[in-house]
Design an enzyme around this catalytic site. Structure first.
Site, mmCIF file in Angstrom:
data_model
loop_
_atom_site.group_PDB
_atom_site.id
_atom_site.type_symbol
_atom_site.label_atom_id
_atom_site.label_comp_id
_atom_site.label_asym_id
_atom_site.label_seq_id
_atom_site.Cartn_x
_atom_site.Cartn_y
_atom_site.Cartn_z
ATOM 1 N N SER A 1 0.875 -1.185 0.000
ATOM 2 C CA SER A 1 0.000 0.000 0.000
ATOM 3 C C SER A 1 0.902 1.221 0.000
ATOM 4 C CB SER A 1 -0.846 -0.010 1.278
ATOM 5 O OG SER A 1 -1.448 1.244 1.496
ATOM 6 N N TYR B 1 -1.642 -1.708 10.750
ATOM 7 C CA TYR B 1 -1.834 -1.876 9.300
ATOM 8 C C TYR B 1 -0.678 -1.219 8.528
ATOM 9 C CZ TYR B 1 -3.690 -1.590 4.595
ATOM 10 O OH TYR B 1 -3.835 -1.690 3.227
HETATM 11 N N1 LIG Z 1 -8.746 -0.762 -1.073
HETATM 12 C C1 LIG Z 1 -7.762 0.030 -0.764
HETATM 13 O O1 LIG Z 1 -7.930 1.251 -0.653
HETATM 14 C C2 LIG Z 1 -6.368 -0.537 -0.565
HETATM 15 C C3 LIG Z 1 -5.285 0.368 -0.587
HETATM 16 C C4 LIG Z 1 -4.006 -0.125 -0.423
HETATM 17 C C5 LIG Z 1 -3.798 -1.481 -0.253
HETATM 18 N N2 LIG Z 1 -4.867 -2.333 -0.234
HETATM 19 C C6 LIG Z 1 -4.598 -3.768 -0.042
HETATM 20 O O2 LIG Z 1 -5.189 -4.492 -1.093
HETATM 21 C C7 LIG Z 1 -5.400 -5.844 -0.670
HETATM 22 C C8 LIG Z 1 -6.792 -6.286 -1.098
HETATM 23 O O3 LIG Z 1 -7.758 -5.552 -0.367
HETATM 24 P P1 LIG Z 1 -9.087 -4.970 -1.038
HETATM 25 O O4 LIG Z 1 -8.936 -3.502 -1.101
HETATM 26 O O5 LIG Z 1 -9.407 -5.719 -2.264
HETATM 27 O O6 LIG Z 1 -10.131 -5.265 0.140
HETATM 28 P P2 LIG Z 1 -11.326 -6.324 0.264
HETATM 29 O O7 LIG Z 1 -12.322 -6.118 -0.828
HETATM 30 O O8 LIG Z 1 -11.788 -6.204 1.687
HETATM 31 O O9 LIG Z 1 -10.622 -7.741 0.032
HETATM 32 C C9 LIG Z 1 -9.849 -8.377 1.021
HETATM 33 C C10 LIG Z 1 -9.705 -9.838 0.662
HETATM 34 O O10 LIG Z 1 -8.874 -10.464 1.654
HETATM 35 C C11 LIG Z 1 -9.494 -11.676 2.061
HETATM 36 N N3 LIG Z 1 -9.175 -12.010 3.445
HETATM 37 C C12 LIG Z 1 -9.243 -11.212 4.532
HETATM 38 N N4 LIG Z 1 -8.927 -11.901 5.636
HETATM 39 C C13 LIG Z 1 -8.679 -13.198 5.244
HETATM 40 C C14 LIG Z 1 -8.333 -14.408 5.926
HETATM 41 N N5 LIG Z 1 -8.201 -14.444 7.273
HETATM 42 N N6 LIG Z 1 -8.144 -15.526 5.194
HETATM 43 C C15 LIG Z 1 -8.304 -15.516 3.848
HETATM 44 N N7 LIG Z 1 -8.618 -14.402 3.150
HETATM 45 C C16 LIG Z 1 -8.811 -13.265 3.835
HETATM 46 C C17 LIG Z 1 -11.014 -11.403 1.923
HETATM 47 O O11 LIG Z 1 -11.701 -12.628 1.711
HETATM 48 P P3 LIG Z 1 -12.691 -13.359 2.771
HETATM 49 O O12 LIG Z 1 -13.296 -12.311 3.636
HETATM 50 O O13 LIG Z 1 -13.672 -14.084 1.890
HETATM 51 O O14 LIG Z 1 -11.806 -14.307 3.515
HETATM 52 C C18 LIG Z 1 -11.041 -10.564 0.653
HETATM 53 O O15 LIG Z 1 -11.102 -11.407 -0.479
HETATM 54 C C19 LIG Z 1 -5.169 -5.859 0.846
HETATM 55 O O16 LIG Z 1 -3.904 -6.412 1.115
HETATM 56 C C20 LIG Z 1 -5.199 -4.378 1.226
HETATM 57 O O17 LIG Z 1 -4.427 -4.112 2.358
HETATM 58 C C21 LIG Z 1 -6.147 -1.883 -0.395
#
Ligand SMILES: NC(=O)c1ccc[n+]([C@@H]2O[C@H](COP(=O)([O-])OP(=O)(O)OC[C@H]3O[C@@H](n4cnc5c(N)ncnc54)[C@H](OP(=O)(O)O)[C@@H]3O)[C@@H](O)[C@H]2O)c1
Length: 255
Positions: free
Chosen positions: A140, A153
């Site tokens: 991130s 985080y």
């Molecule tokens: N969105 C943003 O603004 C942003 C910015 C910078 C970085 N990121 C990073 O991008 C990545 C993806 O996040 P996203 O934005 O796509 O958010 P999201 O829509 O909440 O997706 C998160 C994913 O992680 C999975 N997950 C969470 N805990 C888990 C566990 N204990 N075991 C297995 N799977 C798990 C969830 O699946 P289940 O709940 O089905 O398990 C979901 O598929 C993350 O690493 C986040 O830190 C996001």
């Protein structure tokens, strides 16, 4: 030859988008997350659009210390050649460190860090067998600064960045590309999960997940991949501002 790519956190957001874009390129996929029904829905949708690829779903909780081995056992049992790993699963939790349950913060370290390290280690011998294999670790722009009110985080993403940059150098000689994707605010379920309101600032600067993933896949040869002009400028600011100012700004944004 059929190529299999493992995507963690594929049940929503960036992981789901990686799945669609990689399937469109003709890759077979192993989708991992806890919500199996969401994975199966995505699986059906992909197969409807791309009949030439195979999509496998595996319900795994990455909090579980044996999750990496469970995933590798599944890949080995299918006899599939592993060509790529996208360590994407992750979550945040907004609030003062002392107010958030320790168990929640330890879970965050296991999902954001331990599972990523474990999967990378277990996958390297499989990836080294094929030309053109790769790892994308999702960090991130938070990785570049301390983040009061989201302290664990931000620190977890700093780990992912540092670790992945080191792997980029180490694995070059084995022909495995390692890139660290550093998105800024992106429209996914992340904000609801982290209990973060979508502030006016967020609405103004948020990126679309399609654009983020497209940029990540087009720039896999780079060690650090920062999609979007505003995000690049934020990282530049974090590098050149005194850390005492950068962390106050981060605190202001996360309040
Ligand atoms: N969105 C943003 O603004 C942003 C910015 C910078 C970085 N990121 C990073 O991008 C990545 C993806 O996040 P996203 O934005 O796509 O958010 P999201 O829509 O909440 O997706 C998160 C994913 O992680 C999975 N997950 C969470 N805990 C888990 C566990 N204990 N075991 C297995 N799977 C798990 C969830 O699946 P289940 O709940 O089905 O398990 C979901 O598929 C993350 O690493 C986040 O830190 C996001």
């Amino acid at each position: 030859m059929e190529k299999l790519i493992l995507i963690t956190g594929a049940s929503s957001g960036l992981g789901e988008e990686f799945a669609f874009q990689l399937a469109a390129q003709g890759n077979s996929l192993l989708l991992v997350a806890r919500r199996l029904e969401r994975l199966q829905y995505i699986q059906r949708d992909i197969i409807k659009k791309h009949a030439n690829v195979r999509v496998f779903c595996l319900c795994v909780d990455l909090n579980d210390a044996s999750s990496g081995q469970q995933i590798m056992d599944y890949i080995n049992s299918q006899g599939l050649p592993l060509n790529g790993v996208i360590n994407n699963a992750g979550f945040g939790q907004r609030g003062q460190f002392s107010d958030i349950a320790l168990s929640r913060q330890m879970d965050m370290l296991r999902v954001n860090i331990s599972s990523l390290v474990s999967l990378s280690h277990l996958a390297i011998p499989l990836l080294a067998k094929h030309d053109g294999s790769f790892i994308i670790n999702v960090a991130s722009i938070a990785a570049f600064v301390a983040g009061p009110n989201l302290s664990v985080y931000y620190a977890s993403k700093a780990f992912v960045l540092s670790f992945s940059e080191a792997l980029y150098e180490e694995l070059k000689k084995q022909g495995i590309k390692v890139s660290t994707l550093c998105p800024g605010p992106t429209d996914t379920e992340f904000f609801e999960q982290a209990n973060m309101p979508k502030s006016p600032l967020f609405k103004h600067f948020v990126m679309d997940k399609h654009a983020v993933v497209k940029y990540a896949l087009a720039n896999q040869h780079k060690a650090i991949v920062i999609p979007g002009f505003v995000n690049k400028m934020s990282v530049l600011g974090a590098k050149f501002l005194p850390s005492s100012i950068a962390r106050k700004l981060a605190y202001f944004i996360q309040k």
